[in-house]
Motif scaffolding. Structure first.
Motif, short mmCIF file in Angstrom:
data_model
loop_
_atom_site.label_atom_id
_atom_site.label_comp_id
_atom_site.label_asym_id
_atom_site.label_seq_id
_atom_site.Cartn_x
_atom_site.Cartn_y
_atom_site.Cartn_z
N SER A 9 0.84 -1.19 0.00
CA SER A 9 0.00 0.00 0.00
C SER A 9 0.87 1.24 0.00
O SER A 9 0.57 2.22 -0.67
N PHE A 10 1.95 1.19 0.76
CA PHE A 10 2.88 2.33 0.79
C PHE A 10 3.48 2.56 -0.58
O PHE A 10 3.62 3.69 -1.02
N VAL A 11 3.80 1.48 -1.30
CA VAL A 11 4.36 1.61 -2.64
C VAL A 11 3.37 2.31 -3.56
O VAL A 11 3.74 3.18 -4.33
N VAL A 12 2.10 1.95 -3.48
CA VAL A 12 1.08 2.58 -4.32
C VAL A 12 0.97 4.06 -3.99
O VAL A 12 0.95 4.91 -4.88
N ILE A 13 0.90 4.39 -2.71
CA ILE A 13 0.79 5.79 -2.30
C ILE A 13 2.02 6.57 -2.74
O ILE A 13 1.91 7.68 -3.24
N ALA A 14 3.19 5.99 -2.59
CA ALA A 14 4.43 6.66 -2.99
C ALA A 14 4.46 6.88 -4.50
O ALA A 14 4.85 7.94 -4.98
N ALA A 15 4.03 5.89 -5.25
CA ALA A 15 4.03 6.02 -6.71
C ALA A 15 3.06 7.11 -7.15
O ALA A 15 3.34 7.88 -8.05
N LEU A 16 1.90 7.17 -6.52
CA LEU A 16 0.91 8.18 -6.89
C LEU A 16 1.34 9.57 -6.44
O LEU A 16 0.90 10.56 -7.00
N GLY A 17 2.18 9.63 -5.42
CA GLY A 17 2.61 10.92 -4.90
C GLY A 17 3.81 11.51 -5.61
O GLY A 17 4.25 12.60 -5.27
N CYS A 18 4.33 10.83 -6.61
CA CYS A 18 5.50 11.33 -7.32
C CYS A 18 5.13 12.51 -8.20
O CYS A 18 3.97 12.80 -8.42
N ALA A 19 6.12 13.15 -8.76
CA ALA A 19 5.93 14.42 -9.47
C ALA A 19 4.96 14.32 -10.64
O ALA A 19 4.07 15.14 -10.76
N GLY A 20 5.13 13.35 -11.52
CA GLY A 20 4.25 13.25 -12.67
C GLY A 20 4.22 14.55 -13.46
O GLY A 20 5.24 15.08 -13.86
N ALA A 21 3.02 15.08 -13.66
CA ALA A 21 2.85 16.30 -14.44
C ALA A 21 3.44 17.52 -13.73
O ALA A 21 3.73 18.52 -14.37
N ASN A 22 3.62 17.45 -12.43
CA ASN A 22 4.14 18.58 -11.67
C ASN A 22 5.66 18.61 -11.59
O ASN A 22 6.22 19.35 -10.79
N CYS A 44 3.15 23.48 -20.08
CA CYS A 44 3.60 22.11 -20.35
C CYS A 44 3.06 21.14 -19.29
O CYS A 44 2.66 20.02 -19.62
N GLN A 45 3.03 21.57 -18.04
CA GLN A 45 2.46 20.74 -16.98
C GLN A 45 0.97 20.51 -17.22
O GLN A 45 0.46 19.42 -16.97
N ALA A 46 0.27 21.52 -17.71
CA ALA A 46 -1.15 21.37 -18.01
C ALA A 46 -1.36 20.34 -19.12
O ALA A 46 -2.29 19.52 -19.05
N GLN A 51 -2.96 14.13 -20.07
CA GLN A 51 -2.65 12.73 -20.38
C GLN A 51 -3.23 11.88 -19.27
O GLN A 51 -2.84 11.96 -18.12
N SER A 52 -4.19 11.04 -19.61
CA SER A 52 -4.89 10.25 -18.60
C SER A 52 -4.13 9.00 -18.22
O SER A 52 -4.66 8.14 -17.54
N GLY A 53 -2.90 8.88 -18.65
CA GLY A 53 -2.14 7.64 -18.50
C GLY A 53 -1.98 7.10 -17.10
O GLY A 53 -2.02 5.91 -16.89
N MET A 54 -1.79 7.97 -16.09
CA MET A 54 -1.45 7.44 -14.78
C MET A 54 -2.56 6.58 -14.20
O MET A 54 -2.34 5.45 -13.80
N GLY A 55 -3.77 7.09 -14.13
CA GLY A 55 -4.86 6.31 -13.56
C GLY A 55 -5.19 5.09 -14.38
O GLY A 55 -5.45 4.01 -13.85
N GLN A 106 3.86 11.24 -17.85
CA GLN A 106 3.55 12.65 -17.66
C GLN A 106 4.82 13.48 -17.56
O GLN A 106 4.90 14.58 -18.12
N GLU A 107 5.82 12.98 -16.85
CA GLU A 107 7.10 13.70 -16.75
C GLU A 107 7.73 13.86 -18.13
O GLU A 107 8.27 14.92 -18.46
N ALA A 108 7.64 12.83 -18.95
CA ALA A 108 8.21 12.89 -20.30
C ALA A 108 7.51 13.95 -21.15
O ALA A 108 8.17 14.64 -21.93
N VAL A 109 6.20 14.09 -20.97
CA VAL A 109 5.46 15.10 -21.73
C VAL A 109 5.97 16.49 -21.37
O VAL A 109 6.21 17.33 -22.25
N VAL A 110 6.15 16.75 -20.08
CA VAL A 110 6.64 18.06 -19.64
C VAL A 110 8.01 18.33 -20.23
O VAL A 110 8.27 19.41 -20.78
N LYS A 111 8.90 17.36 -20.17
CA LYS A 111 10.26 17.55 -20.67
C LYS A 111 10.30 17.75 -22.17
O LYS A 111 11.01 18.63 -22.68
N ARG A 112 9.51 16.96 -22.91
CA ARG A 112 9.47 17.12 -24.37
C ARG A 112 8.87 18.47 -24.75
O ARG A 112 9.32 19.12 -25.70
N CYS A 113 7.84 18.89 -24.03
CA CYS A 113 7.20 20.17 -24.29
C CYS A 113 8.20 21.31 -24.11
O CYS A 113 8.31 22.20 -24.97
#
Length: 123
Positions: A9-22, A44-46, A51-55, A106-113
């Motif tokens: 459960s901690f792994v899931v919470i940690a993964a969801l709490g990562c930067a992603g689009a932010n 770029c973050q917007a 990108q609905s990929g994470m969920g 999501q991080e890749a989208v920000v960087k490419r943008c």
């Protein structure tokens, strides 16, 4: 099961709490107008948030993990409770992996943008 579920459960919470689009990538700021950069970064973050990929990848990972966990429980000769526990553990682990993959997308989208707008993204 509880001993396995808590760390997973901690792994899931940690993964969801990562930067992603932010994510705030490391950018060479030499000669860059800071206010223009901040505006571009927000745009770029917007895009990345759209990108609905994470969920979606988390849900797919959970489904695949549940199937694999259930099959593992079945193959090892587990009873109904053991099979359900293995499926649950597989779902948690699969969801964490899927969320992490979506986050990376999501991080890749920000960087490419930002790169596309002429910034030197260093990471």
């Amino acid at each position: 099961m509880n001993k396995l579920f808590a760390p997973c459960s901690f792994v899931v919470i940690a993964a969801l709490g990562c930067a992603g689009a932010n994510v705030r990538p490391l950018v060479d700021m030499k000669g860059v107008n800071n206010s223009a950069y901040e505006k571009d970064l927000q745009e770029c973050q917007a895009y990345a948030k759209e990108q609905s990929g994470m969920g979606e990848t988390a849900a797919k990972g959970a489904g695949a993990g549940a199937v694999v966990g259930g099959l593992l429980g079945l193959v090892t000769g587990g009873n109904a409770t053991g099979i359900a526990q293995a499926a649950g553990a597989g779902a948690v682990i699969g969801a964490a992996g899927g969320a992490f993959t979506g986050n990376q997308g999501q991080e890749a989208v920000v960087k490419r943008c930002l790169s596309g707008r002429g910034y030197k993204v260093l990471n």
